[in-house]
Design a protein around this motif. Structure first.
Motif, PDB file in Angstrom:
ATOM      1  N   LYS A 160     -10.433   1.080 -32.280  1.00  0.00           N
ATOM      2  CA  LYS A 160     -10.954   2.522 -32.205  1.00  0.00           C
ATOM      3  C   LYS A 160     -11.926   2.691 -33.494  1.00  0.00           C
ATOM      4  N   LYS A 179      -4.657  -0.915 -32.713  1.00  0.00           N
ATOM      5  CA  LYS A 179      -5.433   0.244 -32.136  1.00  0.00           C
ATOM      6  C   LYS A 179      -6.312   0.925 -33.173  1.00  0.00           C
ATOM      7  N   GLU A 182      -7.261   4.577 -28.570  1.00  0.00           N
ATOM      8  CA  GLU A 182      -6.924   6.111 -28.675  1.00  0.00           C
ATOM      9  C   GLU A 182      -5.654   5.934 -28.046  1.00  0.00           C
TER      10      GLU A 182
END
Length: 518
Positions: A323, A319, A426
């Motif tokens: 990002k 993640k 996110e």
């Protein structure tokens, strides 16, 4: 052979029945209905033979019950200190004390010719000199080390009789320091003694090595947390390495300030390594599917298969990378993004350092090793005098095709991967979650292929496949041949490592052909 209990025979029958559709011709086999152990085994072999003959991914052949599957996993990682300024803090107050407490009297400082002139190295040397600690610097580390550069580092270390090691640099520097440490402790050993089989002997490391402190200056390999060291083996034109928990650094000093001088190309390539460490460790075969179970717990490998603890580290790192890596690529002065990528590299290092990687890394070793003879590609932004496919680039080139292939093994995990890309890393739900959740399992692989391809090509602008760096379709057999010896990682690949007796050549060929462009 002992007679199976009635409950055991019923379990086998149900498993065989539930694994196949009602139209399957083997369901008419009367051997199953009769229910004896011998008849069940014969029916199982007949059933698998029929299905394998029909094409598609082969079912695993029955495994000898003497080859027991793993039942446990271990978590191992270096101590880590993270934060802006911890390098200065550490070298001002603790480095020399740590080495002194461990009894180290002469320190081998490993770096490369570029980092030698940067702040992290200047801080290191200043601290050692202020404390009057004896040291020698090796600054001839090769970007993407090979057997020759490792041999030079080993000779240097043995001649100086170091009893402590400090690595300041990227993964190449940290890996070189690990190996110098190893072969200083094993003074009579040869390089291939510890290199992974089948290229090397794969001899276990049974001694405690000297203390090693690692200061990463790139956000990529996570080598400050792992017991892995990778190099190019020139005689076989392949990439391989040494893997053992004994190689792990004692401490990793993870300071975002140390990556601020990296060129954008190095940020991106290193970040891609983080991305695929995360993806591969999260989708590796479960630790309970790995064989054989070690006779002695000390023989349990560092790469154990996906497990509940490594999953947490790997998914978080994935993640963060989705990002923040695009932000670093757009603006390398983005201090928040740089810091989060460095932390993601460490998290991914803990994840893959215990779970392992699989196909992207396995194929990348052939891509890099054969580059000198076949593609002869030199990546922009790397100041080297030889052809080079940076490690992160070599890993990413097959990414879309690899996860399209592995998706049927664990649709839910690959669905989660697609959702991470859809959300841009996110937290919380995205607008696409409902559509992704409704997608049939058989279509998840294509979705993941598209998501990864878009991230690599459109968002980061890296070469779109093997053909874009100079490989041709005629090179596919050589790339397959160069990948097959990478059993340490291939054995963790869904569809290959969990198929008993298969070298995976057929699947590797399809994946590599599919990776020529995307």
């Amino acid at each position: 052979m002992a007679t199976r209990s009635a409950a055991s025979r019923k379990s086998i029958f149900n498993l065989m029945r539930l694994s196949h559709g009602g139209g399957c011709p083997c369901h008419s086999c009367q051997s199953i209905a009769r229910g004896s152990g011998a008849h069940l085994a014969k029916a199982g072999l007949q059933m698998i033979g029929k299905h394998n003959a029909q094409g598609g991914r082969s079912y695993a052949t029955p495994v000898d019950e003497a080859v027991a599957k793993e039942y446990a996993f271990e978590l191992a990682a270096s101590n880590v200190r993270f934060g802006e300024g911890v390098t200065r803090e550490y070298f001002a107050h603790a480095t020399v004390m740590d080495f002194a407490n461990l009894g180290s009297k002469k320190i081998g400082v490993f770096t490369d010719s570029t980092v030698r002139n940067l702040t992290p190295m200047k801080q290191s040397i200043a601290a050692l000199e202020l404390a009057g600690v004896d040291y020698e610097v090796f600054d001839r580390t090769r970007v993407e080390p090979n057997d020759k550069s490792w041999a030079e580092a080993i000779t240097f270390s043995r001649q100086n009789n170091f009893d402590g090691f400090l690595a300041v640099g990227g993964g190449s520097v940290m890996d070189t320091a690990k190996v110098a440490n190893l072969f200083t402790c094993y003074r009579d050993a040869e390089l291939l003694d510890f290199v992974n089989a089948p290229i090397g002997k794969g001899t276990p490391i049974g001694r405690q090595l000297m203390p090693l402190i690692a200061v990463p200056t790139t956000a990529g390999t996570g080598s400050e947390t792992t017991g892995t060291a990778i190099f190019d083996h020139t005689p076989t034109q392949s990439k391989t390495g040494i893997a053992s928990r004994a190689l792990r650094p004692l401490l990793g000093i993870v300071d975002p300030l140390n990556t601020e001088t990296c060129p954008v190309s190095v940020h991106v390539s290193s970040g891609l390594d983080v991305l695929f460490h995360s993806l591969e460790s999260y989708t590796a075969i479960p630790f309970t599917e790995r064989t054989p179970r070690p006779a002695n717990p000390l023989q349990r490998p560092a790469y154990q298969g996906s497990n509940p603890i490594s999953d947490v580290f790997s998914l978080w790192a994935l993640k963060q990378t989705v990002k923040y890596l695009p932000r670093v690529a757009r603006d390398p002065t983005d201090t928040e993004a740089r810091g989060q990528m460095l932390l993601a590299a460490t998290f991914a290092g803990i994840g893959f350092g215990n779970a392992g990687v699989h196909l992207c890394h396995g194929i990348s070793y052939a891509v890099s090793g054969l580059n000198y003879r076949l593609a002869k590609y030199k990546h922009a932004g790397y100041q080297v005098d030889h052809p080079i496919v940076p490690h992160g680039i070599s890993v990413a080139l097959t990414g879309p095709a690899v996860f399209e292939f592995t998706a049927p093994s664990a649709p839910s995990r690959h669905r989660a991967i697609a959702q991470v890309f859809a959300a841009g890393g996110e937290e919380g739900p995205s607008s696409e979650d409902a559509a992704i959740a409704r997608l049939p399992d058989e279509e998840v692989g294509k979705l993941v292929y598209d998501r990864i391809a878009e991230f690599l090509g459109k968002t980061l602008g890296i070469p779109r496949g093997l053909g874009a760096i100079g490989y041709k379709k005629d090179d596919v057999p050589d790339l397959v041949k160069g990948t097959i010896p990478q059993r340490r990682v291939l054995d963790l690949a869904p569809g290959i490592g969990d198929v008993h007796g298969s070298d995976g050549a057929q699947h590797l060929t399809r994946v590599i052909e599919r990776s020529m462009s995307y």
